[in-house]
Design an enzyme around this catalytic site. Structure first.
Site, mmCIF file in Angstrom:
data_model
loop_
_atom_site.group_PDB
_atom_site.id
_atom_site.type_symbol
_atom_site.label_atom_id
_atom_site.label_comp_id
_atom_site.label_asym_id
_atom_site.label_seq_id
_atom_site.Cartn_x
_atom_site.Cartn_y
_atom_site.Cartn_z
ATOM 1 N N SER A 165 0.852 -1.195 0.000
ATOM 2 C CA SER A 165 0.000 0.000 0.000
ATOM 3 C C SER A 165 0.884 1.239 0.000
ATOM 4 C CB SER A 165 -0.941 -0.018 1.193
ATOM 5 O OG SER A 165 -0.198 -0.269 2.352
ATOM 6 N N LEU A 166 0.265 2.396 -0.061
ATOM 7 C CA LEU A 166 0.998 3.659 -0.099
ATOM 8 C C LEU A 166 0.789 4.416 1.206
ATOM 9 C CD1 LEU A 166 -0.119 4.869 -3.648
ATOM 10 C CD2 LEU A 166 2.199 4.177 -3.027
ATOM 11 N N GLU A 208 0.163 10.846 -11.018
ATOM 12 C CA GLU A 208 -1.044 10.311 -11.665
ATOM 13 C C GLU A 208 -2.199 10.296 -10.677
ATOM 14 O OE1 GLU A 208 -0.427 5.900 -12.445
ATOM 15 O OE2 GLU A 208 1.560 6.528 -11.804
ATOM 16 N N LYS A 268 -5.114 8.919 -8.217
ATOM 17 C CA LYS A 268 -5.279 7.707 -7.410
ATOM 18 C C LYS A 268 -6.702 7.209 -7.639
ATOM 19 C CE LYS A 268 -4.468 5.760 -2.850
ATOM 20 N NZ LYS A 268 -5.729 5.042 -2.678
ATOM 21 N N ARG A 325 -5.988 -8.092 -4.744
ATOM 22 C CA ARG A 325 -4.874 -7.767 -3.869
ATOM 23 C C ARG A 325 -4.870 -8.660 -2.622
ATOM 24 N NH1 ARG A 325 -4.259 -3.989 0.337
ATOM 25 N NH2 ARG A 325 -2.152 -3.136 0.461
ATOM 26 N N LYS A 356 -4.074 12.768 -0.543
ATOM 27 C CA LYS A 356 -5.518 12.585 -0.570
ATOM 28 C C LYS A 356 -6.275 13.909 -0.704
ATOM 29 C CE LYS A 356 -6.467 8.303 0.288
ATOM 30 N NZ LYS A 356 -7.026 7.825 1.414
ATOM 31 N N CYS A 410 -49.828 19.199 1.762
ATOM 32 C CA CYS A 410 -50.714 19.789 2.748
ATOM 33 C C CYS A 410 -51.960 20.262 1.998
ATOM 34 C CB CYS A 410 -50.007 20.965 3.399
ATOM 35 S SG CYS A 410 -51.125 22.066 4.258
ATOM 36 N N CYS A 436 -52.430 27.602 4.987
ATOM 37 C CA CYS A 436 -51.105 27.170 5.434
ATOM 38 C C CYS A 436 -50.068 28.283 5.245
ATOM 39 C CB CYS A 436 -50.684 25.932 4.660
ATOM 40 S SG CYS A 436 -49.082 25.309 5.171
HETATM 41 S S1 IVH Z 1 0.916 2.636 -7.031
HETATM 42 C C1 IVH Z 1 3.788 0.183 -4.252
HETATM 43 N N1 IVH Z 1 -0.708 4.115 -8.395
HETATM 44 O O1 IVH Z 1 -3.749 2.761 -4.014
HETATM 45 C C2 IVH Z 1 2.399 0.681 -4.317
HETATM 46 N N2 IVH Z 1 -1.601 2.845 -6.607
HETATM 47 O O2 IVH Z 1 -2.529 2.497 -1.158
HETATM 48 C C3 IVH Z 1 1.906 0.633 -5.695
HETATM 49 N N3 IVH Z 1 -4.017 3.087 -6.343
HETATM 50 O O3 IVH Z 1 -3.898 -0.611 -3.399
HETATM 51 C C4 IVH Z 1 0.667 1.407 -5.838
HETATM 52 N N4 IVH Z 1 -4.329 4.471 -8.017
HETATM 53 O O4 IVH Z 1 -5.101 0.103 -5.439
HETATM 54 C C5 IVH Z 1 -0.580 3.262 -7.367
HETATM 55 N N5 IVH Z 1 -2.056 5.470 -9.722
HETATM 56 C C6 IVH Z 1 -1.920 4.614 -8.723
HETATM 57 C C7 IVH Z 1 -3.003 4.182 -7.960
HETATM 58 C C8 IVH Z 1 -2.809 3.317 -6.886
HETATM 59 C C9 IVH Z 1 -4.905 3.790 -7.044
HETATM 60 C C10 IVH Z 1 -4.361 2.268 -5.170
HETATM 61 C C11 IVH Z 1 -3.913 0.855 -5.279
HETATM 62 C C12 IVH Z 1 -3.268 0.476 -3.995
HETATM 63 C C13 IVH Z 1 -3.490 1.674 -3.154
HETATM 64 C C14 IVH Z 1 -2.229 1.972 -2.376
#
Ligand code: IVH
Length: 672
Positions: free
Chosen positions: A84-85, A115, A117, A138, A316, A428, A434
């Site tokens: 995850s990030l 890019e 998310k 995942r 975010k 009504c 009214c």
């Molecule tokens: S890169 C090493 N790029 O975000 C991590 N993730 O918290 C590689 N996600 O589960 C992730 N858009 O489903 C990456 N442009 C993007 C993304 C992205 C959505 C989601 C992904 C992952 C989550 C990470």
């Protein structure tokens, strides 16, 4: 059976062409052929493959839905874990990320690939020798579920890689999601079929991907966007992430159009703001943007901490959906008397503002969404759109939640509430009485086609109602020059004129007086019908629903509406007071004096400009001879009187075969 060479070649050509159209439609978002042509090609290929089963290949577009329903998904261990990030929520987090990256690389400025998310579901796709062989969710990041059969139905996922030498191995990471427009369409269809709707595109995508039967997934409009490379054999790794995305695009995968390469924390923040401004207009939901160190060699130097890379971060946006509690459901009464249930919410910060209430529109909507008092609900506020209660979180129920019941009495005036069978809103019936409906009711009462009180317009009515000088139309007849002259922007002379106009309005026709009362479903034409049928206001007030239905064109709905109006004591009181004030709706004599004429009992529709009569004049001529003028053409229409530039009503008349006459024709009928 041997396969003729032409058949084999045709199948090959069809496959290539269909995949090309798929790619144009689902990846480039630029359809090349009409749907019908696509269907024709698809059908031709399917037919060839049915005749010569030897021709069928796993990668054929006809084989996207082939897998049988599975009893369960099997487990897949990811070759490279799906991590995850870390998240950044503000500028400071971004500055810290950039500083750590610069320190880690010992450089002053670093280039980033940026890019969106995507707000969907992460998946991993494996290709061997150019063929799609495995697709997995995942899961916990190390082990996911094998959803290959479902992913084969996603037409933006290539079954075979495009372009040249096949790679021994390719593992692509990306997101499965539903475009907003597809989601809306799908929910619309579900609603029409009385089926369950999904709360948002993400839930819809998740629900669709987790179907055990790929035939169901095939009917869901899923899309895929690639954002990373997790394995590559048979070709050297490129140098940057931006090049990775270009390679993926060349192999036939969709990548985000909004990708960019920027420098330093300043570049990251500019990108964040730019995408933030476009967020509502993007074809898919996003919950942030992702920043990745562009050079892959630098990514390797930085490496990972626990389960997240040091070289990337997600920045975010404020959440557009949050959970909160419905503390109550209150009912508001609008100017038209419509009762609207509104959820009173425990204050919640969503979409950048604190939301404390949200409209639930009407009773059916509350039932359809199954929202109860005490429920934990998902609240959504996207952009400038008004906040919406999306759905209850049923898992959070403990049995203490209460269902909403529409009150039977108006919360503002205490009059009865009624709901017509073909209307969404409960209303009504207080009408004249009214407070919520007062301004509108009084304006209508005084309007030109009703009591025709000149000078009693919107601004004056607002002032009179706000000062509580006028509560019902009967109060109008107690106004004097002194009271009016004391109001803002009102001279002595105007006050005198208005008092005179009020006095003049006392003598009017019964039809106008009935129309002026603002009874729901009683427009001008019905008011005239009623005036012709009943011998004065008193007779109308005493009529029951059955008697009312004796009037031409008065059906059960209108009859009920009239009967309810007069059953309301407040309304009767207003009528008594009008009468005491000397307001008289005099019989025009229509009922007694109409001679049988060619027009009597016939229904007319007027359209276009007549050479010498205005529409009002023509209508008056028709009505004095016992005819009826209606606003729309139906099978019940006897004549359409068409003048210059007659439009859709004339077309409709021709369509239905209704007689069309001009002004001369009308005059001849009137003389008969
Ligand atoms: S890169 C090493 N790029 O975000 C991590 N993730 O918290 C590689 N996600 O589960 C992730 N858009 O489903 C990456 N442009 C993007 C993304 C992205 C959505 C989601 C992904 C992952 C989550 C990470």
């Amino acid at each position: 059976m041997t396969v003729p060479r032409e058949a084999a070649e045709r199948a090959k050509a069809l496959r290539a062409e269909i995949e090309r159209h798929n790619y144009a439609y689902y990846v480039l978002d630029a359809p090349t052929v009409p749907d019908a042509e696509y269907d024709r090609l698809f059908h031709e290929l399917a037919e060839l493959e049915r005749r010569y089963p030897q021709l069928v290949e796993a990668d054929s577009p006809t084989q996207r839905v082939g897998a049988r329903p599975a009893p369960e998904f099997s487990q897949v261990t990811h070759r490279t874990p799906m991590l995850s990030l870390s998240n950044a929520f503000g500028e400071e987090d971004v500055a810290n990320f950039d500083r750590r990256v610069r320190e880690g690389l010992g450089r002053d400025e670093v280039e980033y690939a940026t890019e969106p998310k995507f707000d969907g579901l992460a998946i991993s796709l494996t290709y061997e020798n150019g063929h799609f062989v495995l697709g997995a969710t995942r899961g916990d990041g190390y082990t996911g579920e094998d959803v290959t059969g479902n992913l084969r139905t996603v037409r933006s996922i290539p079954l075979r890689l495009q372009g040249g030498h096949p790679l021994r191995l390719l593992e692509v990471r990306g997101e499965v999601l539903m475009l907003r427009r597809d989601f809306e369409k799908m929910n619309e269809r579900a609603r029409a079929a009385g089926e369950k709707e999904f709360a948002n595109p993400r839930n819809a995508a998740a629900g669709s991907l987790r179907q055990l039967d790929p035939r169901i997934t095939a009917q869901r409009p899923l899309r895929f966007y690639a954002y990373a490379l997790a394995g590559l054999e048979g070709r050297a790794m490129p140098a940057t992430h931006a090049e990775v995305l270009e390679l993926l695009r060349g192999w036939g995968f969709p990548v985000a159009a909004e990708r960019a390469v920027v420098s330093g924390a300043g570049g990251l923040l500019r990108y964040y703001n730019e995408i933030g401004a476009k967020r509502e207009k993007l074809p898919y939901d996003i919950d942030g943007v992702v920043y990745k160190v562009n050079r892959l060699a630098d990514q390797n130097i930085l490496g990972y901490v626990s389960r997240a890379p040091r070289f990337a971060i997600a920045h975010k946006y404020p959440a557009q959906e949050e959970m909160t509690v419905v503390e109550g459901i209150e009912v508001y009464v609008g100017r038209t008397g419509a009762l609207t249930p509104v959820a009173r919410l425990k204050p919640v910060f969503v979409g950048g503002v604190t939301v404390t209430n949200a409209t639930l529109h009407n009773e059916d909507e509350v039932r359809r969404k199954d929202i109860r008092i005490g429920d934990t609900v998902v609240v959504r506020r996207a952009g400038d759109v008004i906040p919406e209660v999306v759905a209850p979180v049923r898992e959070k129920r403990n049995g203490s939640e209460r269902e909403f019941v529409m009150p039977r009495r108006c919360p503002v005036c205490g009059s009865g509430v009624m709901r017509l069978p073909d209307e969404a809103a409960a209303r009504c019936t207080g009408g004249l009485f009214c407070a919520a409906q007062r301004k509108r009711a009084i304006l209508h009462f005084a309007s030109r086609r009703a009591m025709d009180i000149e000078g009693l317009g919107e601004k004056l009515v607002d002032q009179l109602v706000d000062a509580e000088v006028v509560k019902t139309p009967a109060d109008i007849y107690r106004l004097d020059v002194a009271t009016l002259a004391a109001l803002e922007r009102m001279g002595e002379k105007s006050a005198q004129n208005i008092v005179a106009a009020i006095g003049k309005s006392k003598k009017t026709t019964l039809a106008r007086l009935i129309f002026a009362l603002g009874i729901r479903n009683v427009g001008e034409a019905t008011a005239k019908d009623l005036a012709r049928h009943f011998d004065g206001m008193k007779a109308l007030m005493e009529a029951d629903e059955e008697a009312l239905q004796q009037v031409p064109d008065v059906g059960p709905v209108v009859a009920e509406s009239i009967a309810r109006f007069f059953a309301e004591p407040h309304n009767r009181e207003v009528l008594d007071r009008l009468q005491q004030a000397g307001v008289k709706g005099e019989d025009e004599g229509g009922r007694h004096h109409v001679a049988a004429s060619a027009v009597s009992g016939k229904t007319f529709v007027l359209t276009g400009t007549l050479p010498s009569l205005t529409r009002d004049e023509a209508a008056a001529l028709i009505e004095t001879q016992g005819g009826k003028v209606s606003g729309s053409v139906s099978k019940k229409t006897d004549y359409v009187v068409a003048g210059a530039e007659a439009g859709s009503k004339l077309e409709k008349a021709n369509e239905l075969g209704v007689a069309v006459i001009d002004e001369d024709g009308l005059r001849r009928l009137l003389e008969n």
